[in-house]
Design an enzyme around this catalytic site. Sequence first.
Site, short mmCIF file in Angstrom:
data_model
loop_
_atom_site.label_atom_id
_atom_site.label_comp_id
_atom_site.label_asym_id
_atom_site.label_seq_id
_atom_site.Cartn_x
_atom_site.Cartn_y
_atom_site.Cartn_z
N GLY A 1 2.74 3.62 1.15
CA GLY A 1 3.36 4.17 2.35
C GLY A 1 3.81 5.82 3.24
O GLY A 1 3.61 5.91 4.51
N ARG A 2 3.79 6.58 1.70
CA ARG A 2 4.40 7.46 2.03
C ARG A 2 3.51 8.38 0.89
O ARG A 2 4.13 9.62 0.74
CB ARG A 2 5.91 7.38 1.99
N ARG B 1 -2.46 -1.47 -10.19
CA ARG B 1 -1.53 -2.39 -10.46
C ARG B 1 -1.50 -3.60 -10.85
O ARG B 1 -2.63 -4.24 -9.60
CB ARG B 1 -0.24 -2.14 -9.13
N ASP C 1 3.98 -4.82 -7.93
CA ASP C 1 3.02 -4.10 -6.94
C ASP C 1 3.59 -2.39 -7.84
O ASP C 1 3.29 -1.38 -7.78
CB ASP C 1 3.62 -3.53 -5.63
N ASN C 2 4.68 -2.76 -9.09
CA ASN C 2 4.87 -1.84 -9.98
C ASN C 2 5.24 -1.82 -11.18
O ASN C 2 5.41 -1.65 -12.34
CB ASN C 2 6.68 -0.97 -9.76
N ARG D 1 2.53 13.49 -8.49
CA ARG D 1 2.14 12.57 -10.28
C ARG D 1 1.29 12.61 -11.20
O ARG D 1 0.06 12.11 -10.27
CB ARG D 1 2.94 11.27 -9.29
N GLY E 1 1.24 -1.10 -0.28
CA GLY E 1 -0.33 -0.17 0.23
C GLY E 1 0.86 1.39 0.38
O GLY E 1 2.14 1.22 0.25
N ASP F 1 7.45 4.21 -10.89
CA ASP F 1 8.25 4.04 -9.85
C ASP F 1 9.98 3.84 -10.19
O ASP F 1 9.96 2.92 -10.60
CB ASP F 1 7.83 2.95 -8.72
P1 AMP Z 1 8.77 1.24 -4.09
O1 AMP Z 1 9.70 0.88 -3.39
O2 AMP Z 1 8.54 3.21 -4.13
O3 AMP Z 1 7.54 0.91 -5.08
O4 AMP Z 1 7.81 1.62 -2.18
C1 AMP Z 1 8.10 -0.35 -1.48
C2 AMP Z 1 6.81 0.22 -0.90
O5 AMP Z 1 7.49 0.86 0.93
C3 AMP Z 1 5.38 0.98 -0.67
O6 AMP Z 1 4.40 0.71 -0.24
C4 AMP Z 1 6.00 2.20 0.02
O7 AMP Z 1 5.24 3.05 0.58
C5 AMP Z 1 7.23 1.43 0.77
N1 AMP Z 1 7.79 2.89 1.03
C6 AMP Z 1 9.12 2.96 0.19
N2 AMP Z 1 9.72 4.38 1.14
C7 AMP Z 1 8.36 4.51 2.39
C8 AMP Z 1 8.59 5.37 3.40
N3 AMP Z 1 9.70 6.32 3.59
N4 AMP Z 1 8.07 5.23 4.16
C9 AMP Z 1 7.50 4.86 4.32
N5 AMP Z 1 6.69 3.62 3.19
C10 AMP Z 1 7.66 3.47 2.32
MG MG Z 2 5.78 1.15 -5.71
#
Ligand code: AMP
Ligand code: MG
Length: 492
Positions: free
Chosen positions: A87-88, A179, A250-251, A172, A85, A260
């Site tokens: 997260g940020r 996804r 998820d990407n 964005r 999900g 991403d």
């Molecule tokens: P990503 O590598 O950007 O596709 O992120 C993978 C997962 O990690 C997703 O669920 C993001 O929301 C979560 N995520 C990445 N960085 C952070 C962060 N700094 N704080 C909270 N969630 C994060």
């Molecule tokens: Mg992602």
Amino acid sequence: MNLDLQHHFAQALPELHIPWRGLNFPEPALVIYNDHLADELGLPERPDPMITARLLSGMETPPAAQPVAQAYAGHQFGQFVPRLGDGRALLLGELATPTGELKDLHLKGSGPTPFARGGDGRAVLGPMLREYLMGEAMHALGIPTTRALAVVLTGERVFRPGAYQPGAVLARIAASHIRVGTFQYAAVHHGPELVGRVAEFTIGRHDPDLLEQPEKDRYRQFFQRVVERQLRLISQWMAVGFVHGVMNSDNTTLSGETIDYGPCAFMEAHHPQTVFSSIDHQGRYAYGNQPRIIQWNLARLAETLLPLFDADSEAAHQWAEEQVATIPQRFQARWQETLRAKLGLRTLQARDEQLTQEFLEVCTQEAMDHTLAFRRLADAVAGDDTVLLGLARDPRSPALTAWLRRWRQRLDKEPTMPPKERAAVLRRINPAYIPRNHLVEAALEAATAGDLQPFQRLLAVVRAPFEEREADAEYLQPAPEDFGPYRTTCGT
Ligand code: AMP
Ligand code: MG
């Protein structure tokens, strides 16, 4: 700026999000705003920077807006994580473009959500500008992609291994944020009823013509469309030497857009095993592995759709297995078509596959820069082989010389065209400029230190990748030797 947001996702799929808000940041400031994209979206160009910074950092939402953190699952490096999900990140809502399409407006770095899993919910300036730049480069190369509308500084200092960095939020725009992981989440936490609704929603968004099909055909055709979009996307990535670096499920979007831009990079010396991500130790997401990985991710999608393919589970399995099994040959057909075009071949002849394959092998063997090797074919067609040969480790490379001879013989079998014209055709398909790794790093470093000028300059170059300009000669060249092997991080 007046954001006229709609909330179709939030309303149709309440099981797949948590209503959430952004943080209250100390000092939001607009760093960069994408006037080109704003224009396409029907948003104002050059809006008030203060208001825009407050809106696009997520700290202020338009009155009736319903921002949500989206839920999704995903296979990360092959391991299933049932609850990832946003997260940020937040989906602020959908914007209707002047042509009537819906686009997601999404923020990354707006603060921790219930999906943060211990993360700080923040993003920092360098990686967000990197995503901005890469998305614009891909768009200019004609590759489907999510794009950045803006980057906003938050006024926070955010700790990342090594140092405190300026906090930032990326706004964005995407065709959608659905996804493979969205379907996986629906399947694992809720089951076929919700998967059916997600499929209906996604079809309505991306393939509305399929809504007229009887149900069974509709979902099967929908899966086929997603497969086609992804195979096309991966062949377009590979055509320009792009290594996504984190092709987790998820990407992988249902829309077929690139999403991403974490550890991604453009390959310089051509090699199928090229990996940039510092955490990809096994080379799972290496340049040449991308077709296999997309097949794997699409198989994960098919698993979630089984009950929709056929009420009879055995028949559903059989159909899905057949479909997934044909992916490699379907990819190969796409990829060959792409490569033939890059070599200036418009017709299809026996042994073309051998010719394209041999070119890639020579590029590997001679460690030729991927972008320039294809670009300099235009010079060879116009009669000058030296620039192409000059890219090879051995400028008298017998393998390359022999290949050039075979390629010329093959071109003779094409409908005739004056060499100048053929060179121009090749230059329209093989770009001169990609975001070179050393220049990206230098631009981001300067931007983090407060000087946006190198970034703006590089952005302008990659936005016009097909016309070579004398003033931009340094942007053509691969990294100098002393830049060393390039390693990227997930860029959180
Ligand atoms: P990503 O590598 O950007 O596709 O992120 C993978 C997962 O990690 C997703 O669920 C993001 O929301 C979560 N995520 C990445 N960085 C952070 C962060 N700094 N704080 C909270 N969630 C994060
Ligand atoms: Mg992602």
